[in-house]
Scaffold this motif. Structure first.
Motif, PDB file in Angstrom:
ATOM      1  N   ARG A   1       9.012   2.951  -3.445  1.00  0.00           N
ATOM      2  CA  ARG A   1       7.080   2.845  -3.451  1.00  0.00           C
ATOM      3  C   ARG A   1       6.395   2.490  -5.010  1.00  0.00           C
ATOM      4  NH1 ARG A   1       5.746   3.344   1.876  1.00  0.00           N
ATOM      5  NH2 ARG A   1       3.989   2.201   0.694  1.00  0.00           N
ATOM      6  N   GLU A   2       7.289   2.679  -6.165  1.00  0.00           N
ATOM      7  CA  GLU A   2       6.742   2.817  -7.298  1.00  0.00           C
ATOM      8  C   GLU A   2       7.914   3.451  -8.229  1.00  0.00           C
ATOM      9  OE1 GLU A   2       5.487   1.079  -9.734  1.00  0.00           O
ATOM     10  OE2 GLU A   2       2.946   0.948  -9.403  1.00  0.00           O
TER      11      GLU A   2
ATOM     12  N   PHE B   1      13.515  -7.313   2.444  1.00  0.00           N
ATOM     13  CA  PHE B   1      13.727  -7.614   1.112  1.00  0.00           C
ATOM     14  C   PHE B   1      11.840  -7.317   0.271  1.00  0.00           C
ATOM     15  CE2 PHE B   1      13.260  -9.070  -3.467  1.00  0.00           C
ATOM     16  CZ  PHE B   1      14.436  -8.531  -4.130  1.00  0.00           C
ATOM     17  N   ASP B   2      11.405  -6.441  -0.094  1.00  0.00           N
ATOM     18  CA  ASP B   2       9.980  -5.869  -0.315  1.00  0.00           C
ATOM     19  C   ASP B   2      10.545  -5.130  -1.661  1.00  0.00           C
ATOM     20  OD1 ASP B   2       7.159  -5.705  -0.667  1.00  0.00           O
ATOM     21  OD2 ASP B   2       7.964  -4.663   1.132  1.00  0.00           O
ATOM     22  N   VAL B   3       9.806  -5.601  -3.207  1.00  0.00           N
ATOM     23  CA  VAL B   3       9.940  -4.907  -4.270  1.00  0.00           C
ATOM     24  C   VAL B   3       8.489  -4.545  -4.196  1.00  0.00           C
ATOM     25  CG1 VAL B   3       9.997  -5.322  -6.588  1.00  0.00           C
ATOM     26  CG2 VAL B   3      10.829  -7.201  -5.355  1.00  0.00           C
ATOM     27  N   GLU B   4       8.223  -3.289  -4.612  1.00  0.00           N
ATOM     28  CA  GLU B   4       7.153  -2.070  -4.281  1.00  0.00           C
ATOM     29  C   GLU B   4       7.046  -1.579  -5.912  1.00  0.00           C
ATOM     30  OE1 GLU B   4       5.758  -0.281  -2.038  1.00  0.00           O
ATOM     31  OE2 GLU B   4       5.216  -1.820  -0.328  1.00  0.00           O
ATOM     32  N   GLY B   5       8.022  -1.576  -6.295  1.00  0.00           N
ATOM     33  CA  GLY B   5       7.520  -0.963  -8.090  1.00  0.00           C
ATOM     34  C   GLY B   5       8.373  -1.612  -9.209  1.00  0.00           C
TER      35      GLY B   5
ATOM     36  N   PRO C   1      -0.133   7.107  -1.159  1.00  0.00           N
ATOM     37  CA  PRO C   1       0.644   7.511  -2.792  1.00  0.00           C
ATOM     38  C   PRO C   1       1.609   5.560  -2.930  1.00  0.00           C
ATOM     39  CG  PRO C   1       2.427   8.889  -1.962  1.00  0.00           C
ATOM     40  CD  PRO C   1       1.158   8.695  -0.823  1.00  0.00           C
ATOM     41  N   GLU C   2       0.734   4.883  -3.888  1.00  0.00           N
ATOM     42  CA  GLU C   2       1.296   3.499  -3.989  1.00  0.00           C
ATOM     43  C   GLU C   2       1.366   2.542  -5.385  1.00  0.00           C
ATOM     44  OE1 GLU C   2       1.930   0.371  -2.177  1.00  0.00           O
ATOM     45  OE2 GLU C   2       1.478   1.967  -0.208  1.00  0.00           O
TER      46      GLU C   2
ATOM     47  N   VAL D   1      10.315   7.755 -10.065  1.00  0.00           N
ATOM     48  CA  VAL D   1      10.918   6.735  -8.335  1.00  0.00           C
ATOM     49  C   VAL D   1       9.551   7.772  -7.632  1.00  0.00           C
ATOM     50  CG1 VAL D   1      11.781   6.381  -7.472  1.00  0.00           C
ATOM     51  CG2 VAL D   1      12.511   6.051  -9.409  1.00  0.00           C
ATOM     52  N   LEU D   2       8.437   6.660  -7.663  1.00  0.00           N
ATOM     53  CA  LEU D   2       7.537   7.463  -6.135  1.00  0.00           C
ATOM     54  C   LEU D   2       8.553   6.711  -5.103  1.00  0.00           C
ATOM     55  CD1 LEU D   2       4.911   8.011  -4.987  1.00  0.00           C
ATOM     56  CD2 LEU D   2       4.348   6.756  -5.422  1.00  0.00           C
TER      57      LEU D   2
END
Length: 397
Positions: free
Chosen positions: A265-266, A199-203, A327-328, A276-277
């Protein structure tokens, strides 16, 4: 790979308080958002926000650093990294989110087997990473420009006070983690580190009083996940809770997207759509692609979106310089009439071509305009005001 329309030079010269230098900020950018003439940047190695100002001709300068602990009650130590992974502007509040994930140590084979194995076995859980918060921005009468405040008068109603606030709870006991801990799709991934498809929120995107949290992981049988939540006030002005917006009283909605097997990713709002990236969940070389998710902010229920419903906009530079260039952060760049349709992309671990002395080089891409009003039309009528986001009541979370 798509070629950028232009580049911008973002000077980051002022080191934050603590151990990191400006160079470390330049190499760890993870989020970006525009508020009028300013860009706000987040880093995944600090507990700060960075602000730069548009100087024209593709140059941003006047770097200012703000310690989050000065304007917000953090869940962990004041200087422990927050791992800011998303920023969103919903006047008068700047929203931010941490990764909400565990991290595994990074091995160095040159240090030998024993130390490398120990690093791989080391899994940390930092409380500040479990942050979902808002901070009011106020026009600085002396220095000019928008600055973060712990509290300030509401410019729309001077008799009211705006306050910084975060979602209540700490670590795995945060309101968001408690909401998803029994989820049939996500619960198995909560103990895994982010780079292990955990689980990892990135955007983060804000629209209509709601927040959209893009998950880098897990990717569930090839389907990426976006969580939709609506934070609302509690009886403590510095705390927020999650309103019940999902089926059977769930405090979130869940959306699955076919991003060609990639994670989020973002994510950023563009009228009625979300941009959405998409990128790899784990440490592998894979494409970085920008998609348009049509009508996403108008959804009123859980959803699953097939690949042919999404519009592929760009193939972004990724792993260009020997594994560098990730790209972040993305945000829409618009004038105050909402007429220009451009997307700014900032990079983590930028290669040599991303470095320009005390500045980083970011890319600007032109994309096809979506349906609905422009971002700046929606959030920035005539100047820095606007109706902004109104948090209604609701049951706790």
């Amino acid at each position: 790979m798509s070629e950028p329309q232009s580049n911008v030079r973002i000077a980051l010269t002022r080191p934050p308080e603590g151990d990191l230098e400006a160079r470390d900020i330049r190499e760890s950018l993870s989020a970006v958002v525009q508020t009028g003439p300013h860009l706000w940047l987040g880093c995944d190695e600090t507990a700060t926000l960075e602000r730069v100002t548009d100087h024209g001709a593709g140059r941003y300068a006047e770097h200012r650093t703000y310690r989050l602990a000065d304007v917000l009650d953090l869940p962990g130590d004041d200087d422990a990294e927050v791992d800011v992974e998303g920023l969103a502007w919903a006047p008068p509040y700047l929203w931010m989110v941490g990764s909400h994930g565990r991290k595994r140590g990074k091995p160095d084979p040159d240090e030998g087997v024993e130390k490398a194995f120990a690093a791989l076995a080391d899994v940390d859980e930092d409380e500040n990473r479990y942050l979902l918060a808002r901070i009011p921005l106020e026009e600085d009468a002396e220095g000019g420009g928008l600055v973060p405040r712990r509290s300030c008068a509401d410019p729309r109603d001077p008799s009211s006070t705006l306050t910084s606030a975060r979602l209540r709870g700490k670590g795995q006991r945060s309101a968001l983690m408690r909401a998803v801990r029994e989820d049939e799709h996500l619960r198995r991934y909560l103990k895994l580190p982010g780079k292990d498809n955990g689980f990892d929120v990135e955007g983060l995107a804000a629209a209509g009083g709601r927040l959209f949290l893009g998950l880098r992981g897990p990717v569930v049988r090839g389907w990426a996940v976006v969580l939709e939540v609506e934070p609302v006030p509690t009886d403590r002005p510095e705390r927020l809770k999650l309103k019940k917006i999902g089926p059977e009283g769930r405090r979130y909605r869940k959306h699955f997207l076919d991003l060609d097997g990639l994670g989020v990713r973002e994510i950023t709002a563009d009228g009625d759509d979300l941009l959405v990236l998409a990128g790899p969940t784990m440490g592998v070389r894979a494409p970085a692609t920008l998609f348009r998710w049509p009508g996403a902010v108008k959804l009123e229920a859980d959803s699953i979106t097939a690949r042919d419903t999404l519009e592929k906009l760009l193939d972004l530079p990724h792993d260009v310089d020997g594994g560098a260039d990730h790209p972040e952060g993305i945000c829409c760049l618009e004038d105050f009439g909402g007429r220009t349709r451009e997307v700014l992309v900032v990079y983590d671990s930028g290669g040599p071509r991303r470095q320009d002395g005390d500045a980083v080089v970011a890319d600007v891409f032109r994309v096809r305009r979506g349906r609905g009003p422009g971002l700046m039309e929606t959030l920035f009528p005539p100047r820095h005001g606007g109706d902004g986001e109104r948090n209604g009541g609701g049951e706790g979370g």
